[in-house]
Design a protein around this motif. Structure first.
Motif, PDB file in Angstrom:
ATOM      1  N   ILE A  48       0.872  -1.177   0.000  1.00  0.00           N
ATOM      2  CA  ILE A  48       0.000   0.000   0.000  1.00  0.00           C
ATOM      3  C   ILE A  48       0.905   1.221   0.000  1.00  0.00           C
ATOM      4  O   ILE A  48       1.850   1.300   0.785  1.00  0.00           O
ATOM      5  CB  ILE A  48      -0.928   0.033   1.226  1.00  0.00           C
ATOM      6  CG1 ILE A  48      -1.890  -1.152   1.212  1.00  0.00           C
ATOM      7  CG2 ILE A  48      -1.718   1.338   1.257  1.00  0.00           C
ATOM      8  CD1 ILE A  48      -2.776  -1.229   2.442  1.00  0.00           C
ATOM      9  N   PHE A  62       1.051   5.418   0.277  1.00  0.00           N
ATOM     10  CA  PHE A  62       0.379   6.669   0.596  1.00  0.00           C
ATOM     11  C   PHE A  62       0.894   7.774  -0.317  1.00  0.00           C
ATOM     12  O   PHE A  62       2.086   7.875  -0.583  1.00  0.00           O
ATOM     13  CB  PHE A  62       0.632   7.066   2.052  1.00  0.00           C
ATOM     14  CG  PHE A  62      -0.294   6.416   3.041  1.00  0.00           C
ATOM     15  CD1 PHE A  62      -1.439   7.065   3.480  1.00  0.00           C
ATOM     16  CD2 PHE A  62      -0.017   5.144   3.533  1.00  0.00           C
ATOM     17  CE1 PHE A  62      -2.286   6.468   4.398  1.00  0.00           C
ATOM     18  CE2 PHE A  62      -0.861   4.535   4.445  1.00  0.00           C
ATOM     19  CZ  PHE A  62      -2.004   5.199   4.881  1.00  0.00           C
ATOM     20  N   TYR A  85       0.332   7.530   9.654  1.00  0.00           N
ATOM     21  CA  TYR A  85      -0.277   6.201   9.760  1.00  0.00           C
ATOM     22  C   TYR A  85       0.509   5.330  10.732  1.00  0.00           C
ATOM     23  O   TYR A  85      -0.067   4.699  11.631  1.00  0.00           O
ATOM     24  CB  TYR A  85      -0.331   5.572   8.365  1.00  0.00           C
ATOM     25  CG  TYR A  85      -0.748   4.129   8.318  1.00  0.00           C
ATOM     26  CD1 TYR A  85      -2.092   3.765   8.377  1.00  0.00           C
ATOM     27  CD2 TYR A  85       0.199   3.112   8.178  1.00  0.00           C
ATOM     28  CE1 TYR A  85      -2.475   2.430   8.308  1.00  0.00           C
ATOM     29  CE2 TYR A  85      -0.178   1.786   8.110  1.00  0.00           C
ATOM     30  CZ  TYR A  85      -1.515   1.446   8.169  1.00  0.00           C
ATOM     31  OH  TYR A  85      -1.893   0.125   8.095  1.00  0.00           O
ATOM     32  N   LEU A 143      -7.712   4.517  -2.965  1.00  0.00           N
ATOM     33  CA  LEU A 143      -8.659   5.137  -2.054  1.00  0.00           C
ATOM     34  C   LEU A 143      -8.370   6.626  -2.039  1.00  0.00           C
ATOM     35  O   LEU A 143      -7.232   7.029  -1.824  1.00  0.00           O
ATOM     36  CB  LEU A 143      -8.528   4.561  -0.638  1.00  0.00           C
ATOM     37  CG  LEU A 143      -9.410   5.233   0.419  1.00  0.00           C
ATOM     38  CD1 LEU A 143     -10.873   4.857   0.221  1.00  0.00           C
ATOM     39  CD2 LEU A 143      -8.951   4.862   1.823  1.00  0.00           C
ATOM     40  N   THR A 189      -9.284   9.974  -0.069  1.00  0.00           N
ATOM     41  CA  THR A 189      -9.913  10.344   1.199  1.00  0.00           C
ATOM     42  C   THR A 189      -9.144  11.474   1.873  1.00  0.00           C
ATOM     43  O   THR A 189      -8.063  11.855   1.426  1.00  0.00           O
ATOM     44  CB  THR A 189     -10.010   9.119   2.135  1.00  0.00           C
ATOM     45  OG1 THR A 189     -10.805   9.434   3.271  1.00  0.00           O
ATOM     46  CG2 THR A 189      -8.633   8.682   2.592  1.00  0.00           C
ATOM     47  N   ILE A 227      -7.588   8.923   8.466  1.00  0.00           N
ATOM     48  CA  ILE A 227      -6.603   7.872   8.200  1.00  0.00           C
ATOM     49  C   ILE A 227      -6.719   6.767   9.242  1.00  0.00           C
ATOM     50  O   ILE A 227      -6.688   5.578   8.914  1.00  0.00           O
ATOM     51  CB  ILE A 227      -5.174   8.451   8.183  1.00  0.00           C
ATOM     52  CG1 ILE A 227      -4.980   9.342   6.951  1.00  0.00           C
ATOM     53  CG2 ILE A 227      -4.128   7.327   8.169  1.00  0.00           C
ATOM     54  CD1 ILE A 227      -3.619  10.018   6.894  1.00  0.00           C
ATOM     55  N   VAL A 260      -9.311   4.475   7.200  1.00  0.00           N
ATOM     56  CA  VAL A 260      -8.298   3.873   6.333  1.00  0.00           C
ATOM     57  C   VAL A 260      -7.604   2.710   7.046  1.00  0.00           C
ATOM     58  O   VAL A 260      -7.511   1.596   6.512  1.00  0.00           O
ATOM     59  CB  VAL A 260      -7.268   4.925   5.881  1.00  0.00           C
ATOM     60  CG1 VAL A 260      -6.199   4.284   4.996  1.00  0.00           C
ATOM     61  CG2 VAL A 260      -7.950   6.077   5.152  1.00  0.00           C
ATOM     62  N   GLU A 270      -3.217   2.019  -3.447  1.00  0.00           N
ATOM     63  CA  GLU A 270      -2.732   3.368  -3.164  1.00  0.00           C
ATOM     64  C   GLU A 270      -3.778   4.116  -2.342  1.00  0.00           C
ATOM     65  O   GLU A 270      -4.979   3.856  -2.459  1.00  0.00           O
ATOM     66  CB  GLU A 270      -2.448   4.128  -4.463  1.00  0.00           C
ATOM     67  CG  GLU A 270      -1.305   3.525  -5.278  1.00  0.00           C
ATOM     68  CD  GLU A 270      -1.059   4.268  -6.571  1.00  0.00           C
ATOM     69  OE1 GLU A 270       0.113   4.536  -6.884  1.00  0.00           O
ATOM     70  OE2 GLU A 270      -2.042   4.572  -7.277  1.00  0.00           O
ATOM     71  N   VAL A 271      -3.295   5.046  -1.524  1.00  0.00           N
ATOM     72  CA  VAL A 271      -4.177   5.915  -0.739  1.00  0.00           C
ATOM     73  C   VAL A 271      -3.788   7.354  -1.071  1.00  0.00           C
ATOM     74  O   VAL A 271      -2.706   7.807  -0.697  1.00  0.00           O
ATOM     75  CB  VAL A 271      -4.030   5.664   0.773  1.00  0.00           C
ATOM     76  CG1 VAL A 271      -5.001   6.566   1.547  1.00  0.00           C
ATOM     77  CG2 VAL A 271      -4.272   4.203   1.112  1.00  0.00           C
ATOM     78  N   ILE A 301      -4.276  11.012  -0.318  1.00  0.00           N
ATOM     79  CA  ILE A 301      -4.776  11.846   0.769  1.00  0.00           C
ATOM     80  C   ILE A 301      -4.889  13.286   0.268  1.00  0.00           C
ATOM     81  O   ILE A 301      -3.899  13.895  -0.134  1.00  0.00           O
ATOM     82  CB  ILE A 301      -3.833  11.799   1.991  1.00  0.00           C
ATOM     83  CG1 ILE A 301      -3.699  10.353   2.497  1.00  0.00           C
ATOM     84  CG2 ILE A 301      -4.345  12.723   3.085  1.00  0.00           C
ATOM     85  CD1 ILE A 301      -4.956   9.757   3.068  1.00  0.00           C
TER      86      ILE A 301
END
Length: 919
Positions: free
Chosen positions: A376, A378, A387, A478, A480, A485, A489, A507-508, A510
Motif C-alpha cells: 500500500i 500513501f 499512519y 482510495l 480520502t 486515516i 483507512v 494506493e491511498v 490523501i
C-alpha cells in the motif's frame, strides 16, 4: 451550437442520458480499475469537501474508463447511526413523542420510512456534480448483504478472542446517552476556572492544595498524586488525605505523570472520570469510583446531599460547601480544552461503562507491514508517517454504541448473564444447545465505522465469493481526507488483510481540507460556508443570506453574516455550471494539506469553458460543409498546423503524467494552457490567414482537418475534468473527425505519438510568436488603434529571420496589421521609434503620424495621476503598524504585491511619457 454557452441547458440532460444508457457500468473488458466511494452519510448534503473529493475520483474513473480499463466506481451510503437517529428523534419530538413511546421495532421502521422518503439526498447532488458511479450497484451499510457481512466478521473475531466485552472509560455523550468515537469529539479552548482545594492530611496538622478544573469529579477521587522527585511532597508519599465532603481517606502516591509546575504540583486522581487518571489508577491498582449517571447526574455512590444533581449544579454546591468549610483556597480564571459531541453539542464525559472492544494488537502488525513493504502506498508519502504513528500506539477499539439505529450486536444473554454470540438467536440456541431458555439480545449497536471498515469487500458481495469480489478486490486507489486515516483507512486495511488475505487498495491518495479564500476553515458561524450547488446553479443574494443565517445557534451572528455576505457577493452569485467548479477543484488538487478556495477562480474557469465553446463554434463554422480531408485528397500542412499538432503531443503527455502522479493541478494547468494559450489564442487566429486568403485546396484541406482533429482530441483530453461541455461539443465535432462512437466517455483517451513531434515547427513558430508579440507590445504601449496598420523597420535581421518573415508574411500580417516591413542597414537614419527586441533583432515602429501626441500625453498624464493616488493609499496602509499587525498575513502580502506592481506600472508609464514627448 447555441451562440452562448449555458451549462444549465446541457448538464442535467447529458447526465440523465449517460445514466439511463448504462455507460457508468463496468465494461467487463480490460484490466480492472476500481474505486470505492467513501460512503457519505444518509443524512448528508453535498459540501465543498465532498465535491472536491468526488471530482478527483471522477477524473480518475473517467480517465481509466477511456483508457479501456474495466472500470468500477462503487457508490453507497452510510447509515450514520447517531446522526440519522437524531433526525428522526427530532421529528418525533416535534410531535411531543420520543422513541421510547414507539418502542424499538416501530422506531426502526420509522427510520426506514424516513430513509425511503428523504434519505440519500446527497446521491442526487452527486449526479448534479457529474459523478459517473455505477448507480445500479449502489449499496447501503444497513442493507441485507452488508448486514450479513457485519455479523460474519463479528462472530469470527469473537470466536478468535479478538472481540471482547469489558468495562473501560469511553467518550460519553450525556445527552445522547451513548459512547462516541474520537472523530465525533470537537475539542475547543474555552474560558473556565481552576479551583484550588485543600485536602487535609489524615494525620492532621497540614493539608495539600489540589488544583482542578472539574471540582464535581472530586467525589470520585481515589488518590492524590505528586511527582516522586518533588522535594516539597516526596516525604508524604504513602500517607493519606481526607477527601473533602466525603467520609473517605485516599492515599498520596508518587507518579511521573504529575507536572510539578502545574498548579500546586498535587494532582487529584479520579480513575473513573479521566483518561489519564485511569492510566495512573491502573499503575497503582486504585479503585474505580463512578459518581455519574448516564445523564451526567450525581449517582448514589456519592454523598446523599449531592445525589440527583446535574454535574454543573453539583459543581456549584460543592464549591459553595468547600468555601463554607474553609477548604477553598482560591479560584483562578483558566482557559481549557473542552470536548463536545459534534452532534449534540454537549460537553462529553469520560465514563466508565461496559462496552464491546476489538483487540487491535493482532490486527495492527500485518497492517503496518503492508505499508512498510509498499503493498500500500500513501500519496503524499509523508502521510505514511502519520499512519505508522497511530498504528504503533493503538488502543483497543470500542465498537459498541448505546443507540437503536445500526447493526445490533449479535450477542444474547441468559438469566445468569452468560453471553452467547452467533449469526442469529436460532444459531446461538443450536450451537450451545440452549433449548427454550429465555435469552435477551444485547441492546447496543455497532459503531458506524465497524461496518464502514468492511466497505471494500462487503460491497462486492463478501462473505459470498462473487465474481465481482474476485475481479475488483483489491481496489486500485482510495481517495480520502487525512482526518480519517486512523478511523477508516487503517481499519479497512486491518480487516481487509484479516478477511480477504490481501490489502483493500493499492494506493491511498490523501487530499486536503477545503478552506475559504483567506485560508480559514469553513463554518456556519463564520458565514463562509459555500454550497457547491449554489456555485453550480446560482442563487439570489437574499436567498443566500437567508440560507446562511437560518438555524444558527447564536442569533447575534446573523447580522454579521449578512454584512459579510453582501460585501463578498455585491451582485449575488452567478450560475457557473458543474464543469467550471470541477475544473477549479482540479486546479487546486495539489499535494498540500489545505485547499484554499476562491470563488473568483470558478469565474475564471467558467470563462475557460466559454472560450472552449466559442472555439468550437469557430471550428464548426469553418469546417461544416467544407472538405476537411475525410474523403481523401492531397493534404498540405502549414507551419501553424504542424506546430499545433506537435504541441498537442506534449500537452497529452503532461496531462497523462499529471493524472498518473495524482497531480490534477498539473494536468489541469497543462490542459488550460494548451487550450487557451496555444489552440485558441494562437492557432485559431493563425488559421484565419489560411482560411481567408489561401487559394491552395491542399492547404485549406490540411488546416480544416487540423482544426477538427485537434479540437476533437482536446475534447477527449478534457472530458475527465469537464465532462458535460466536452460531450455536448464532441457530438457535433466527432463526425467531422471521422469518429462514429455514441459518447465521448467511451472513446479512447489520447496518447502522444513521438513521430508527430515537430521540433523545427515549434522552433520556427516560437520565433514568429516573439516577433508578433514584439509588434503587439509596441502597439499597446503607444496606444495605436487596432485598425491602424503600422510600418515596421527591422535592424540586424539575419538571413533565417528574413526567410521566416517572407515565408510566413501572411500569418504575421494577420496578427499584427503591418503596413510594410523595411530592413535597415547600418547607414540608415532611424526616426524616433518605439522598439522591441527579439534576440539581436530590433523591431522599430516610427511614432510620427501614428498617434495624436497631445491627446496621448493627456491620457498618459491622467493615468499617471490615477496610479499615483493608488500608490499613496497603498503606502499609507502598509505604513499603518496596526493594519500590518492585525490583518491576516495573506491580506498584508496582497497589499505588498499591489505596491510593487503600482511602482512598476508608474515606471513604465514615465518611460512611455518621455518617448511620446520626444516625437
Amino acid at each position: 451550437m447555441e451562440k452562448t454557452y449555458d451549462p444549465s441547458k446541457i448538464e442535467a440532460r447529458w447526465y440523465e442520458l449517460w445514466e439511463s444508457s448504462g455507460y457508468f457500468a463496468p465494461s467487463g473488458q480490460g484490466e480492472p480499475y476500481c474505486i470505492m466511494i467513501p460512503p457519505p452519510n444518509v443524512t448528508g448534503t453535498l459540501h465543498m469537501g465532498h465535491a472536491f473529493q468526488d471530482t478527483i475520483m471522477d477524473i480518475l474513473i473517467r480517465y481509466h474508463r477511456m483508457q479501456g480499463r474495466d472500470t468500477l466506481w462503487q457508490p453507497g451510503i452510510d447509515h450514520a447511526g447517531i446522526a440519522t437517529q437524531m433526525v428522526v428523534e427530532r421529528q418525533l419530538n416535534a410531535a411531543d413523542m420520543t422513541r421510547h413511546d414507539l418502542g424499538r421495532a416501530a422506531f426502526i421502521d420509522r427510520i426506514w420510512q424516513w430513509k425511503a422518503q428523504s434519505g440519500g439526498t446527497i446521491t442526487q447532488q452527486l449526479r448534479r456534480l457529474g459523478a459517473s458511479v455505477d448507480w445500479q450497484r449502489e449499496r447501503f451499510t444497513m442493507d441485507a448483504g452488508l448486514s450479513a457481512a457485519v455479523r460474519e466478521v463479528f462472530v469470527q473475531l469473537y470466536d478468535e478472542g479478538i472481540i471482547y466485552r469489558g468495562k473501560r472509560l469511553v467518550n460519553w455523550d450525556p445527552v445522547l446517552h451513548t459512547a462516541v468515537s474520537d472523530l465525533e469529539v470537537v475539542a475547543a479552548e474555552e474560558a473556565g476556572h481552576l479551583w484550588h482545594i485543600r485536602y487535609p492530611l489524615a494525620r492532621g496538622g497540614a493539608h495539600l492544595v489540589v488544583a482542578t478544573t472539574r471540582p464535581e469529579t472530586m467525589l470520585g477521587d481515589t488518590a492524590v498524586a505528586v511527582h516522586p522527585q518533588d522535594p516539597r511532597y516526596r516525604h508524604l508519599i504513602g500517607e493519606s488525605v481526607r477527601l473533602p465532603l466525603t467520609e473517605r481517606e485516599i492515599p498520596i502516591i508518587g507518579d511521573d505523570y504529575v507536572d510539578p509546575e502545574f498548579g500546586s504540583g498535587c494532582l487529584k486522581i479520579t480513575p473513573a472520570h479521566d483518561f489519564n487518571d485511569y492510566a495512573v489508577g491502573e499503575r497503582h491498582a486504585l479503585p474505580l469510583i463512578n459518581v455519574f449517571t448516564a445523564a451526567a447526574q450525581i449517582n448514589d455512590t456519592a454523598p446523599a446531599t449531592y445525589r440527583g444533581l446535574d454535574r454543573y449544579q453539583a459543581r456549584e454546591k460543592i464549591v459553595h460547601d468547600l468555601q463554607a468549610l474553609g477548604l477553598l483556597e482560591r479560584v483562578d480564571a483558566h482557559r481549557l480544552t473542552v470536548p463536545r459531541g459534534d452532534r449534540s453539542g454537549a460537553v462529553l464525559e469520560p465514563y466508565l461503562t461496559d462496552q464491546w472492544y476489538v483487540k487491535t494488537e493482532t490486527l495492527a502488525g500485518p497492517a503496518i507491514a503492508a505499508v512498510e513493504s509498499g503493498r500500500i502506498r500513501f500519496l503524499p508519502e509523508s502521510w505514511s508517517k502519520t499512519y505508522f504513528e497511530w498504528m504503533r500506539n493503538l488502543q483497543d477499539w470500542c465498537i459498541s454504541r448505546q443507540i437503536w439505529w445500526g447493526h445490533r450486536i449479535p450477542a444474547w444473554y441468559d438469566a445468569e448473564g452468560n453471553v452467547y454470540v452467533g449469526h442469529s438467536e436460532a444459531a446461538v440456541r443450536d450451537k450451545h444447545e440452549l433449548g427454550d431458555i429465555a435469552l435477551r439480545q444485547d441492546e447496543d449497536v455497532l459503531d458506524t465505522w465497524f461496518s464502514s471498515a468492511l466497505w471494500p469487500f462487503s460491497t462486492l458481495g463478501w462473505p459470498q465469493q462473487t465474481e465481482a469480489l474476485r475481479r475488483y478486490y483489491p481496489t486500485s486507489v482510495l481517495v480520502t481526507g487525512f482526518d480519517i486515516i486512523f478511523f477508516w483507512v487503517a481499519r479497512m486495511i486491518m480487516l481487509g488483510l484479516r478477511f480477504m488475505g490481501d490489502v483493500p487498495f493499492r494506493e491511498v491518495y490523501i487530499h486536503g481540507l477545503v478552506r475559504d479564500a483567506d485560508g480559514q476553515k469553513m463554518s456556519k458561524s463564520k458565514g463562509n460556508v459555500l454550497d457547491p450547488l449554489d456555485i453550480i446553479d446560482g442563487i439570489e443574494l437574499d436567498a443566500l443570506i437567508t440560507k446562511r443565517t437560518t438555524g444558527l445557534m447564536q442569533p447575534q451572528l446573523a447580522p454579521m453574516i449578512e454584512r459579510a455576505t453582501r460585501t463578498h457577493y455585491p451582485s449575488g452569485i452567478v450560475a457557473h455550471g458543474s464543469d467550471a467548479l470541477r475544473f477549479t477543484f482540479a486546479s487546486l488538487a495539489t499535494t498540500g494539506r489545505d485547499i484554499v478556495f476562491d470563488r473568483g477562480r470558478v469565474e475564471g474557469y467558467r470563462n475557460f469553458c466559454n472560450k472552449l465553446w466559442n472555439a468550437a463554434r469557430y471550428v464548426l463554422m469553418n469546417t461544416q460543409g467544407h472538405d476537411a480531408g475525410l474523403e481523401g485528397g492531397a493534404i498540405k500542412l502549414a507551419l501553424p498546423d504542424r506546430w499545433i499538432i506537435s504541441r498537442l503531443q506534449r500537452a497529452e503527455q503532461e496531462i497523462i503524467d499529471g493524472i498518473h502522479g495524482y497531480r490534477m493541478d498539473h494536468a489541469a494547468q497543462a490542459l488550460y494552457e494548451f487550450v487557451w494559450d496555444e489552440y485558441c489564442d494562437w492557432y485559431l487566429e493563425l488559421s484565419k490567414a489560411t482560411l481567408q486568403h489561401s487559394d491552395d485546396p491542399a492547404q485549406l484541406r490540411g488546416t480544416r482537418r487540423t482544426l477538427v482533429r485537434v479540437l476533437e482530441t482536446v475534447l477527449r483530453l478534457a472530458h475527465p475534468f469537464i465532462p458535460f461541455i466536452t460531450e455536448e461539443i464532441w457530438q457535433r465535432v466527432a463526425p467531422l473527425a471521422g469518429r462514429t462512437g455514441t459518447t465521448i466517455m467511451l472513446e479512447p483517451y489520447p496518447k502522444p505519438a513521438d513521430e508527430r513531434l515537430d521540433e523545427s515547427a515549434e522552433t520556427e513558430l516560437a520565433w514568429l510568436q516573439s516577433f508578433i508579440l514584439g509588434v503587439r507590445r509596441i502597439r499597446g504601449e503607444m496606444n495605436i488603434p487596432p485598425g491602424r496598420a503600422v510600418p515596421v523597420l527591422l535592424r540586424h535581421a539575419n538571413r533565417v529571420e528574413r526567410e521566416r518573415l517572407t515565408d510566413h508574411r501572411a500569418f504575421v500580417d494577420a496578427l499584427t496589421r503591418l503596413e510594410s516591413i523595411t530592413y535597415l542597414t547600418h547607414e540608415d537614419t532611424v526616426p524616433e521609434s518605439a522598439m522591441a527586441l527579439v534576440g539581436e533583432l530590433e523591431i522599430l515602429v516610427p511614432m510620427a503620424g501614428l498617434i495624436d501626441k497631445s491627446a496621448e500625453l493627456l491620457r498618459l498624464d491622467k493615468e499617471r495621476q490615477r496610479l499615483t493616488r493608488d500608490l499613496d493609499r497603498t503606502e499609507q496602509k502598509l505604513a499603518n503598524v496596526h493594519f500590518v499587525a492585525k490583518a491576516p498575513a495573506a491580506v498584508v502580502q496582497k497589499e505588498r504585491t499591489k505596491l510593487a506592481e503600482l511602482r512598476s506600472a508608474l515606471s513604465r508609464l514615465d518611460q512611455q511619457y518621455q518617448r511620446v514627448r520626444a516625437i
